[in-house]
Structures are given as structure tokens and as C-alpha cells.
Motif scaffolding. Structure first.
Motif, PDB file in Angstrom:
ATOM      1  N   ARG A  47       0.137   9.551  87.298  1.00 42.47           N
ATOM      2  CA  ARG A  47      -0.113   8.584  88.196  1.00 42.47           C
ATOM      3  C   ARG A  47      -1.463   8.612  89.072  1.00 42.47           C
ATOM      4  O   ARG A  47      -1.808   7.664  89.995  1.00 42.47           O
ATOM      5  N   GLU A  48      -2.093   9.777  89.118  1.00 48.68           N
ATOM      6  CA  GLU A  48      -3.242  10.055  90.080  1.00 48.68           C
ATOM      7  C   GLU A  48      -4.489   9.522  89.158  1.00 48.68           C
ATOM      8  O   GLU A  48      -4.870   9.821  87.921  1.00 48.68           O
ATOM      9  N   SER A  49      -5.286   9.048  90.143  1.00 46.80           N
ATOM     10  CA  SER A  49      -6.701   8.766  89.795  1.00 46.80           C
ATOM     11  C   SER A  49      -7.499   9.832  89.908  1.00 46.80           C
ATOM     12  O   SER A  49      -7.040  10.742  90.837  1.00 46.80           O
ATOM     13  N   THR A  66     -11.828  12.398  84.071  1.00 44.43           N
ATOM     14  CA  THR A  66     -11.977  11.650  85.323  1.00 44.43           C
ATOM     15  C   THR A  66     -11.125  10.351  85.052  1.00 44.43           C
ATOM     16  O   THR A  66     -11.562   9.627  83.856  1.00 44.43           O
ATOM     17  N   ALA A  67      -9.807  10.334  85.556  1.00 47.94           N
ATOM     18  CA  ALA A  67      -9.021   8.933  85.171  1.00 47.94           C
ATOM     19  C   ALA A  67      -9.137   7.938  86.408  1.00 47.94           C
ATOM     20  O   ALA A  67      -9.334   8.240  87.433  1.00 47.94           O
ATOM     21  N   ASN A  68      -9.257   6.797  85.600  1.00 55.89           N
ATOM     22  CA  ASN A  68      -9.229   5.432  86.544  1.00 55.89           C
ATOM     23  C   ASN A  68      -7.937   4.758  86.152  1.00 55.89           C
ATOM     24  O   ASN A  68      -7.345   5.052  85.314  1.00 55.89           O
ATOM     25  N   ASP A  69      -7.908   3.546  86.766  1.00 50.64           N
ATOM     26  CA  ASP A  69      -6.713   2.761  86.590  1.00 50.64           C
ATOM     27  C   ASP A  69      -6.415   2.313  84.848  1.00 50.64           C
ATOM     28  O   ASP A  69      -5.354   2.462  84.519  1.00 50.64           O
ATOM     29  N   ALA A  70      -7.794   2.225  84.601  1.00 47.71           N
ATOM     30  CA  ALA A  70      -7.664   1.645  83.038  1.00 47.71           C
ATOM     31  C   ALA A  70      -7.304   2.624  82.278  1.00 47.71           C
ATOM     32  O   ALA A  70      -6.583   2.427  81.194  1.00 47.71           O
TER      33      ALA A  70
END
Length: 121
Positions: A47-49, A66-70
Motif C-alpha cells: 500500500r506504500e507509494s 517507484t510506486a504511485n497510486d496507479a
């Protein structure tokens, strides 16, 4: 094997190479087969961005992401599709299916699968 058996395959189902031959042999000997798919609890709650460093468990390879919501939504869709595919794979082959996390103690896992599969009451 000269008599029917009950076979549990504990697997992450990421690599099903060789499964068809093994399943054919087990079916030939009239074995009742159940796949128990194991999942790491960390897979279930990504769940981490931001910047992440996931480690591939079998090889130790580290990935910089690098994780974003999408990307997280896409990850959840991919995991859901993978699980649905694993269930369908088992259903098409007449194989029982259950899913557990790697945090589940082995004894609890076996009892749960036996109870859920109506093998024990």
C-alpha cells in the motif's frame, strides 16, 4: 502406488512447468490432488507509494521501483488476475485449491484444508 491417495502440493504456483505430467501420473493412480497456494503476507498489503526495494525471494535479486497510486492499482489487478488464473487452472484439472499465507503454521494449514475440503468434519 497400488491404492488411492490424497496428495497436497504446497506451491506459490508461479511456475507450473512439469505439473501436467505429475498430475497425469497422480490421476492415473486415482489420487485426489489439492494445490495449496502460498502467498507472502507482504504481497497482500503493498500500500506504500514512493521508492520501494522489493527482493525476489528465490534469487535475492533487488528491484528499485517507484510506486504511485496507479502502479499499486495495477499491481492489485495483476495479483487478482493471477489468483483467479490459479483457481481456474485447478478447476480445469479437477484439482482442489486453497490459498494461505506463509505466516500460517503448517499444522493449521493442513487442518484448515482438510476441514474446508470436507475431508474432516
Amino acid at each position: 502406488m497400488k491404492r488411492r491417495s490424497l496428495t497436497f502440493l504446497i506451491t506459490d504456483l508461479f511456475d507450473t512447468a512439469g505439473d501436467e505430467e505429475a498430475l497425469a501420473l497422480l490421476r492415473y493412480h486415482q489420487s485426489e490432488v489439492h494445490f495449496i497456494q502460498t502467498r507472502d503476507p507482504a504481497e497482500l498489503r503493498v500500500r506504500e507509494s514512493g521508492d520501494l526495494r522489493p527482493v525476489e525471494a528465490e534469487t535475492g535479486e533487488v528491484f528499485d521501483v517507484t510506486a504511485n497510486d496507479a502502479l499499486l492499482r495495477r499491481y492489485e489487478r495483476e495479483i487478482d488476475a493471477f489468483v483467479a488464473g490459479a483457481e481456474a487452472y485447478c478447476l480445469r484439472r479437477g484439482v482442489g485449491y486453497a490459498q494461505v499465507t506463509t505466516a500460517t503454521p503448517f499444522e493449521e494449514l493442513v487442518l484448515r484444508v482438510l476441514r474446508d475440503g470436507v475431508i474432516l468434519k
